[in-house]
Scaffold this active site. Structure first.
Site, short mmCIF file in Angstrom:
data_model
loop_
_atom_site.label_atom_id
_atom_site.label_comp_id
_atom_site.label_asym_id
_atom_site.label_seq_id
_atom_site.Cartn_x
_atom_site.Cartn_y
_atom_site.Cartn_z
N LYS A 242 -13.65 7.84 2.61
CA LYS A 242 -14.17 8.78 3.59
C LYS A 242 -13.59 10.17 3.40
O LYS A 242 -14.18 11.16 3.81
CB LYS A 242 -13.86 8.29 5.01
N GLU B 203 -9.47 2.51 -10.32
CA GLU B 203 -8.97 3.55 -9.42
C GLU B 203 -7.49 3.90 -9.66
O GLU B 203 -6.83 4.45 -8.77
CB GLU B 203 -9.18 3.15 -7.96
N HIS C 231 -3.64 -4.43 4.77
CA HIS C 231 -3.64 -3.02 4.43
C HIS C 231 -3.40 -2.22 5.70
O HIS C 231 -3.69 -2.67 6.80
CB HIS C 231 -4.95 -2.61 3.76
N GLN D 5 -10.38 -7.22 14.08
CA GLN D 5 -10.48 -7.85 12.77
C GLN D 5 -10.48 -6.78 11.66
O GLN D 5 -11.07 -5.72 11.84
CB GLN D 5 -11.81 -8.62 12.65
N HIS E 91 -3.68 1.73 7.56
CA HIS E 91 -4.41 3.01 7.56
C HIS E 91 -3.47 4.15 7.94
O HIS E 91 -2.70 4.04 8.90
CB HIS E 91 -5.57 2.96 8.54
#
EC number: 3.6.1.59
Length: 338
Positions: A208, A186, A278, A271, A280
């Site tokens: 997504k 990636e 990471h 969780q 979001h």
């Protein structure tokens, strides 16, 4: 516990799913990408040829998606279990004029000022994104089945005595995360990187988001540090890392997509669905899976809490949902905590 080899796609149960094979995806708008070596369309056709449906595990008319357990009908995985996820792609403003002009419209009902139609757009404006998990283990199949959810209140002591031993015992793999950080996978999808080993991170689109419009913008910042599993590990010493992710992540999104920080929701899950820290980044107005109050912790709040008390996330009781079939739920039940 949700399987760790995942990053996106789950919706109703508040988990993320991950780097499973994507058959149809966004065009990488707004960033340079490497040319594929083969036509992804031809690959998709061969992958789905002869796919045999075993069971519809979950479907959502609201989310416009369906989760299918089946068997592969051809190729190297012929006869093996697979999970196929189909979801309608979002409408794009720049394609509306063509949609109106070239689609076939059939009247279904008319009553006074109200009319309903079936609209049949041309193929290229009627995309369905397909995500394939193959070979799918029993854990994958269970993950995508419709399940009851239960709200857990986990104290700091519960984490140390039950949750952490469970995590260590399961040895959840995050090799796919390391592949991204090491540019083994990636690399062409990376939007921004700060290579600093302590405070640096990689910013990459979540699967997504098809990257065709900004209404559902969704990116993930993955830190280079490898010993931080989740929110529970954070102390005041990690403030430079968190502040760097917040500042540079927002600046990179503004530079690339012209979305200012005041329009971004920046948060961590607890969780988490995989145990490597990471963060979001989603646009406000997009109800991303897992952005609800029972699971999402705003990064700005996390920073403030650690500035006030370095042990905040070591001692605080944290609330989160677990599925009925989650092994951690059974561990908590056996310990009398649920």
């Amino acid at each position: 516990m949700a399987d760790t080899k995942k990053r996106s796609l789950d919706s109703d149960n508040g988990t993320e799913s991950g780097p499973e094979k994507k058959l149809a995806s966004g065009d990488g708008a707004g960033k340079d990408t490497k040319k594929p070596t083969a036509d992804p369309g031809s690959e998709a056709g061969s992958v789905l040829a002869g796919f045999q449906t075993e069971k519809i595990m979950r479907e959502s008319s609201r989310e416009k998606n369906i989760f299918i357990h089946g068997k592969m009908g051809s190729g190297p995985n012929e006869g093996r279990d697979a999970v196929l996820i189909l979801e309608k792609t979002p409408f794009r403003e720049d394609s509306l004029a063509e949609l109106f002009k070239t689609s076939e419209l059939k009247l279904q009902m008319r009553n006074d000022i109200y009319s309903t139609y079936h609209l049949h757009p041309p193929t290229h404006l009627n995309d369905i994104k397909a995500t394939m998990v193959c070979p799918a283990t029993e854990k994958h199949i269970k993950k995508y089945q419709s399940q009851e959810l239960f709200l857990i209140q986990e104290s700091g002591e519960d984490y140390r005595n039950i949750t952490l031993p469970y995590i260590q015992e399961q040895s959840f793999s995050v090799q796919w995360v390391y592949n991204i950080l090491e540019k083994k996978a990636e690399a062409d999808r990376i939007v921004f990187e700060d290579p600093d080993p302590q405070n640096g991170f990689v910013l990459i689109p979540d699967f997504k988001w098809d990257q065709k419009q900004l209404d559902d913008l969704y990116l993930i910042a993955i830190c280079h540090q490898r010993e931080i599993k989740s929110l529970r590990d954070l102390t005041r010493e990690h403030l430079p890392l968190l502040q760097n992710i917040q500042q540079q992540g927002q600046e990179a999104i503004m530079k690339r997509y012209s979305v200012p920080s005041c329009r971004l929701r920046v948060y961590l899950h607890y969780q988490p669905s995989y145990y490597h820290l990471h963060v979001h980044f989603t646009v406000l107005g997009y109800e991303a899976p897992g952005c609800g109050v029972e699971r999402a912790h705003l990064l700005s709040d996390v920073i403030q809490n650690l500035q006030t008390d370095t042990q905040h996330y070591h001692t605080r009781t944290l609330t989160y949902p677990l599925r009925a079939d989650d092994a951690l739920l059974h561990k908590l039940r056996e310990a009398g905590r649920f």
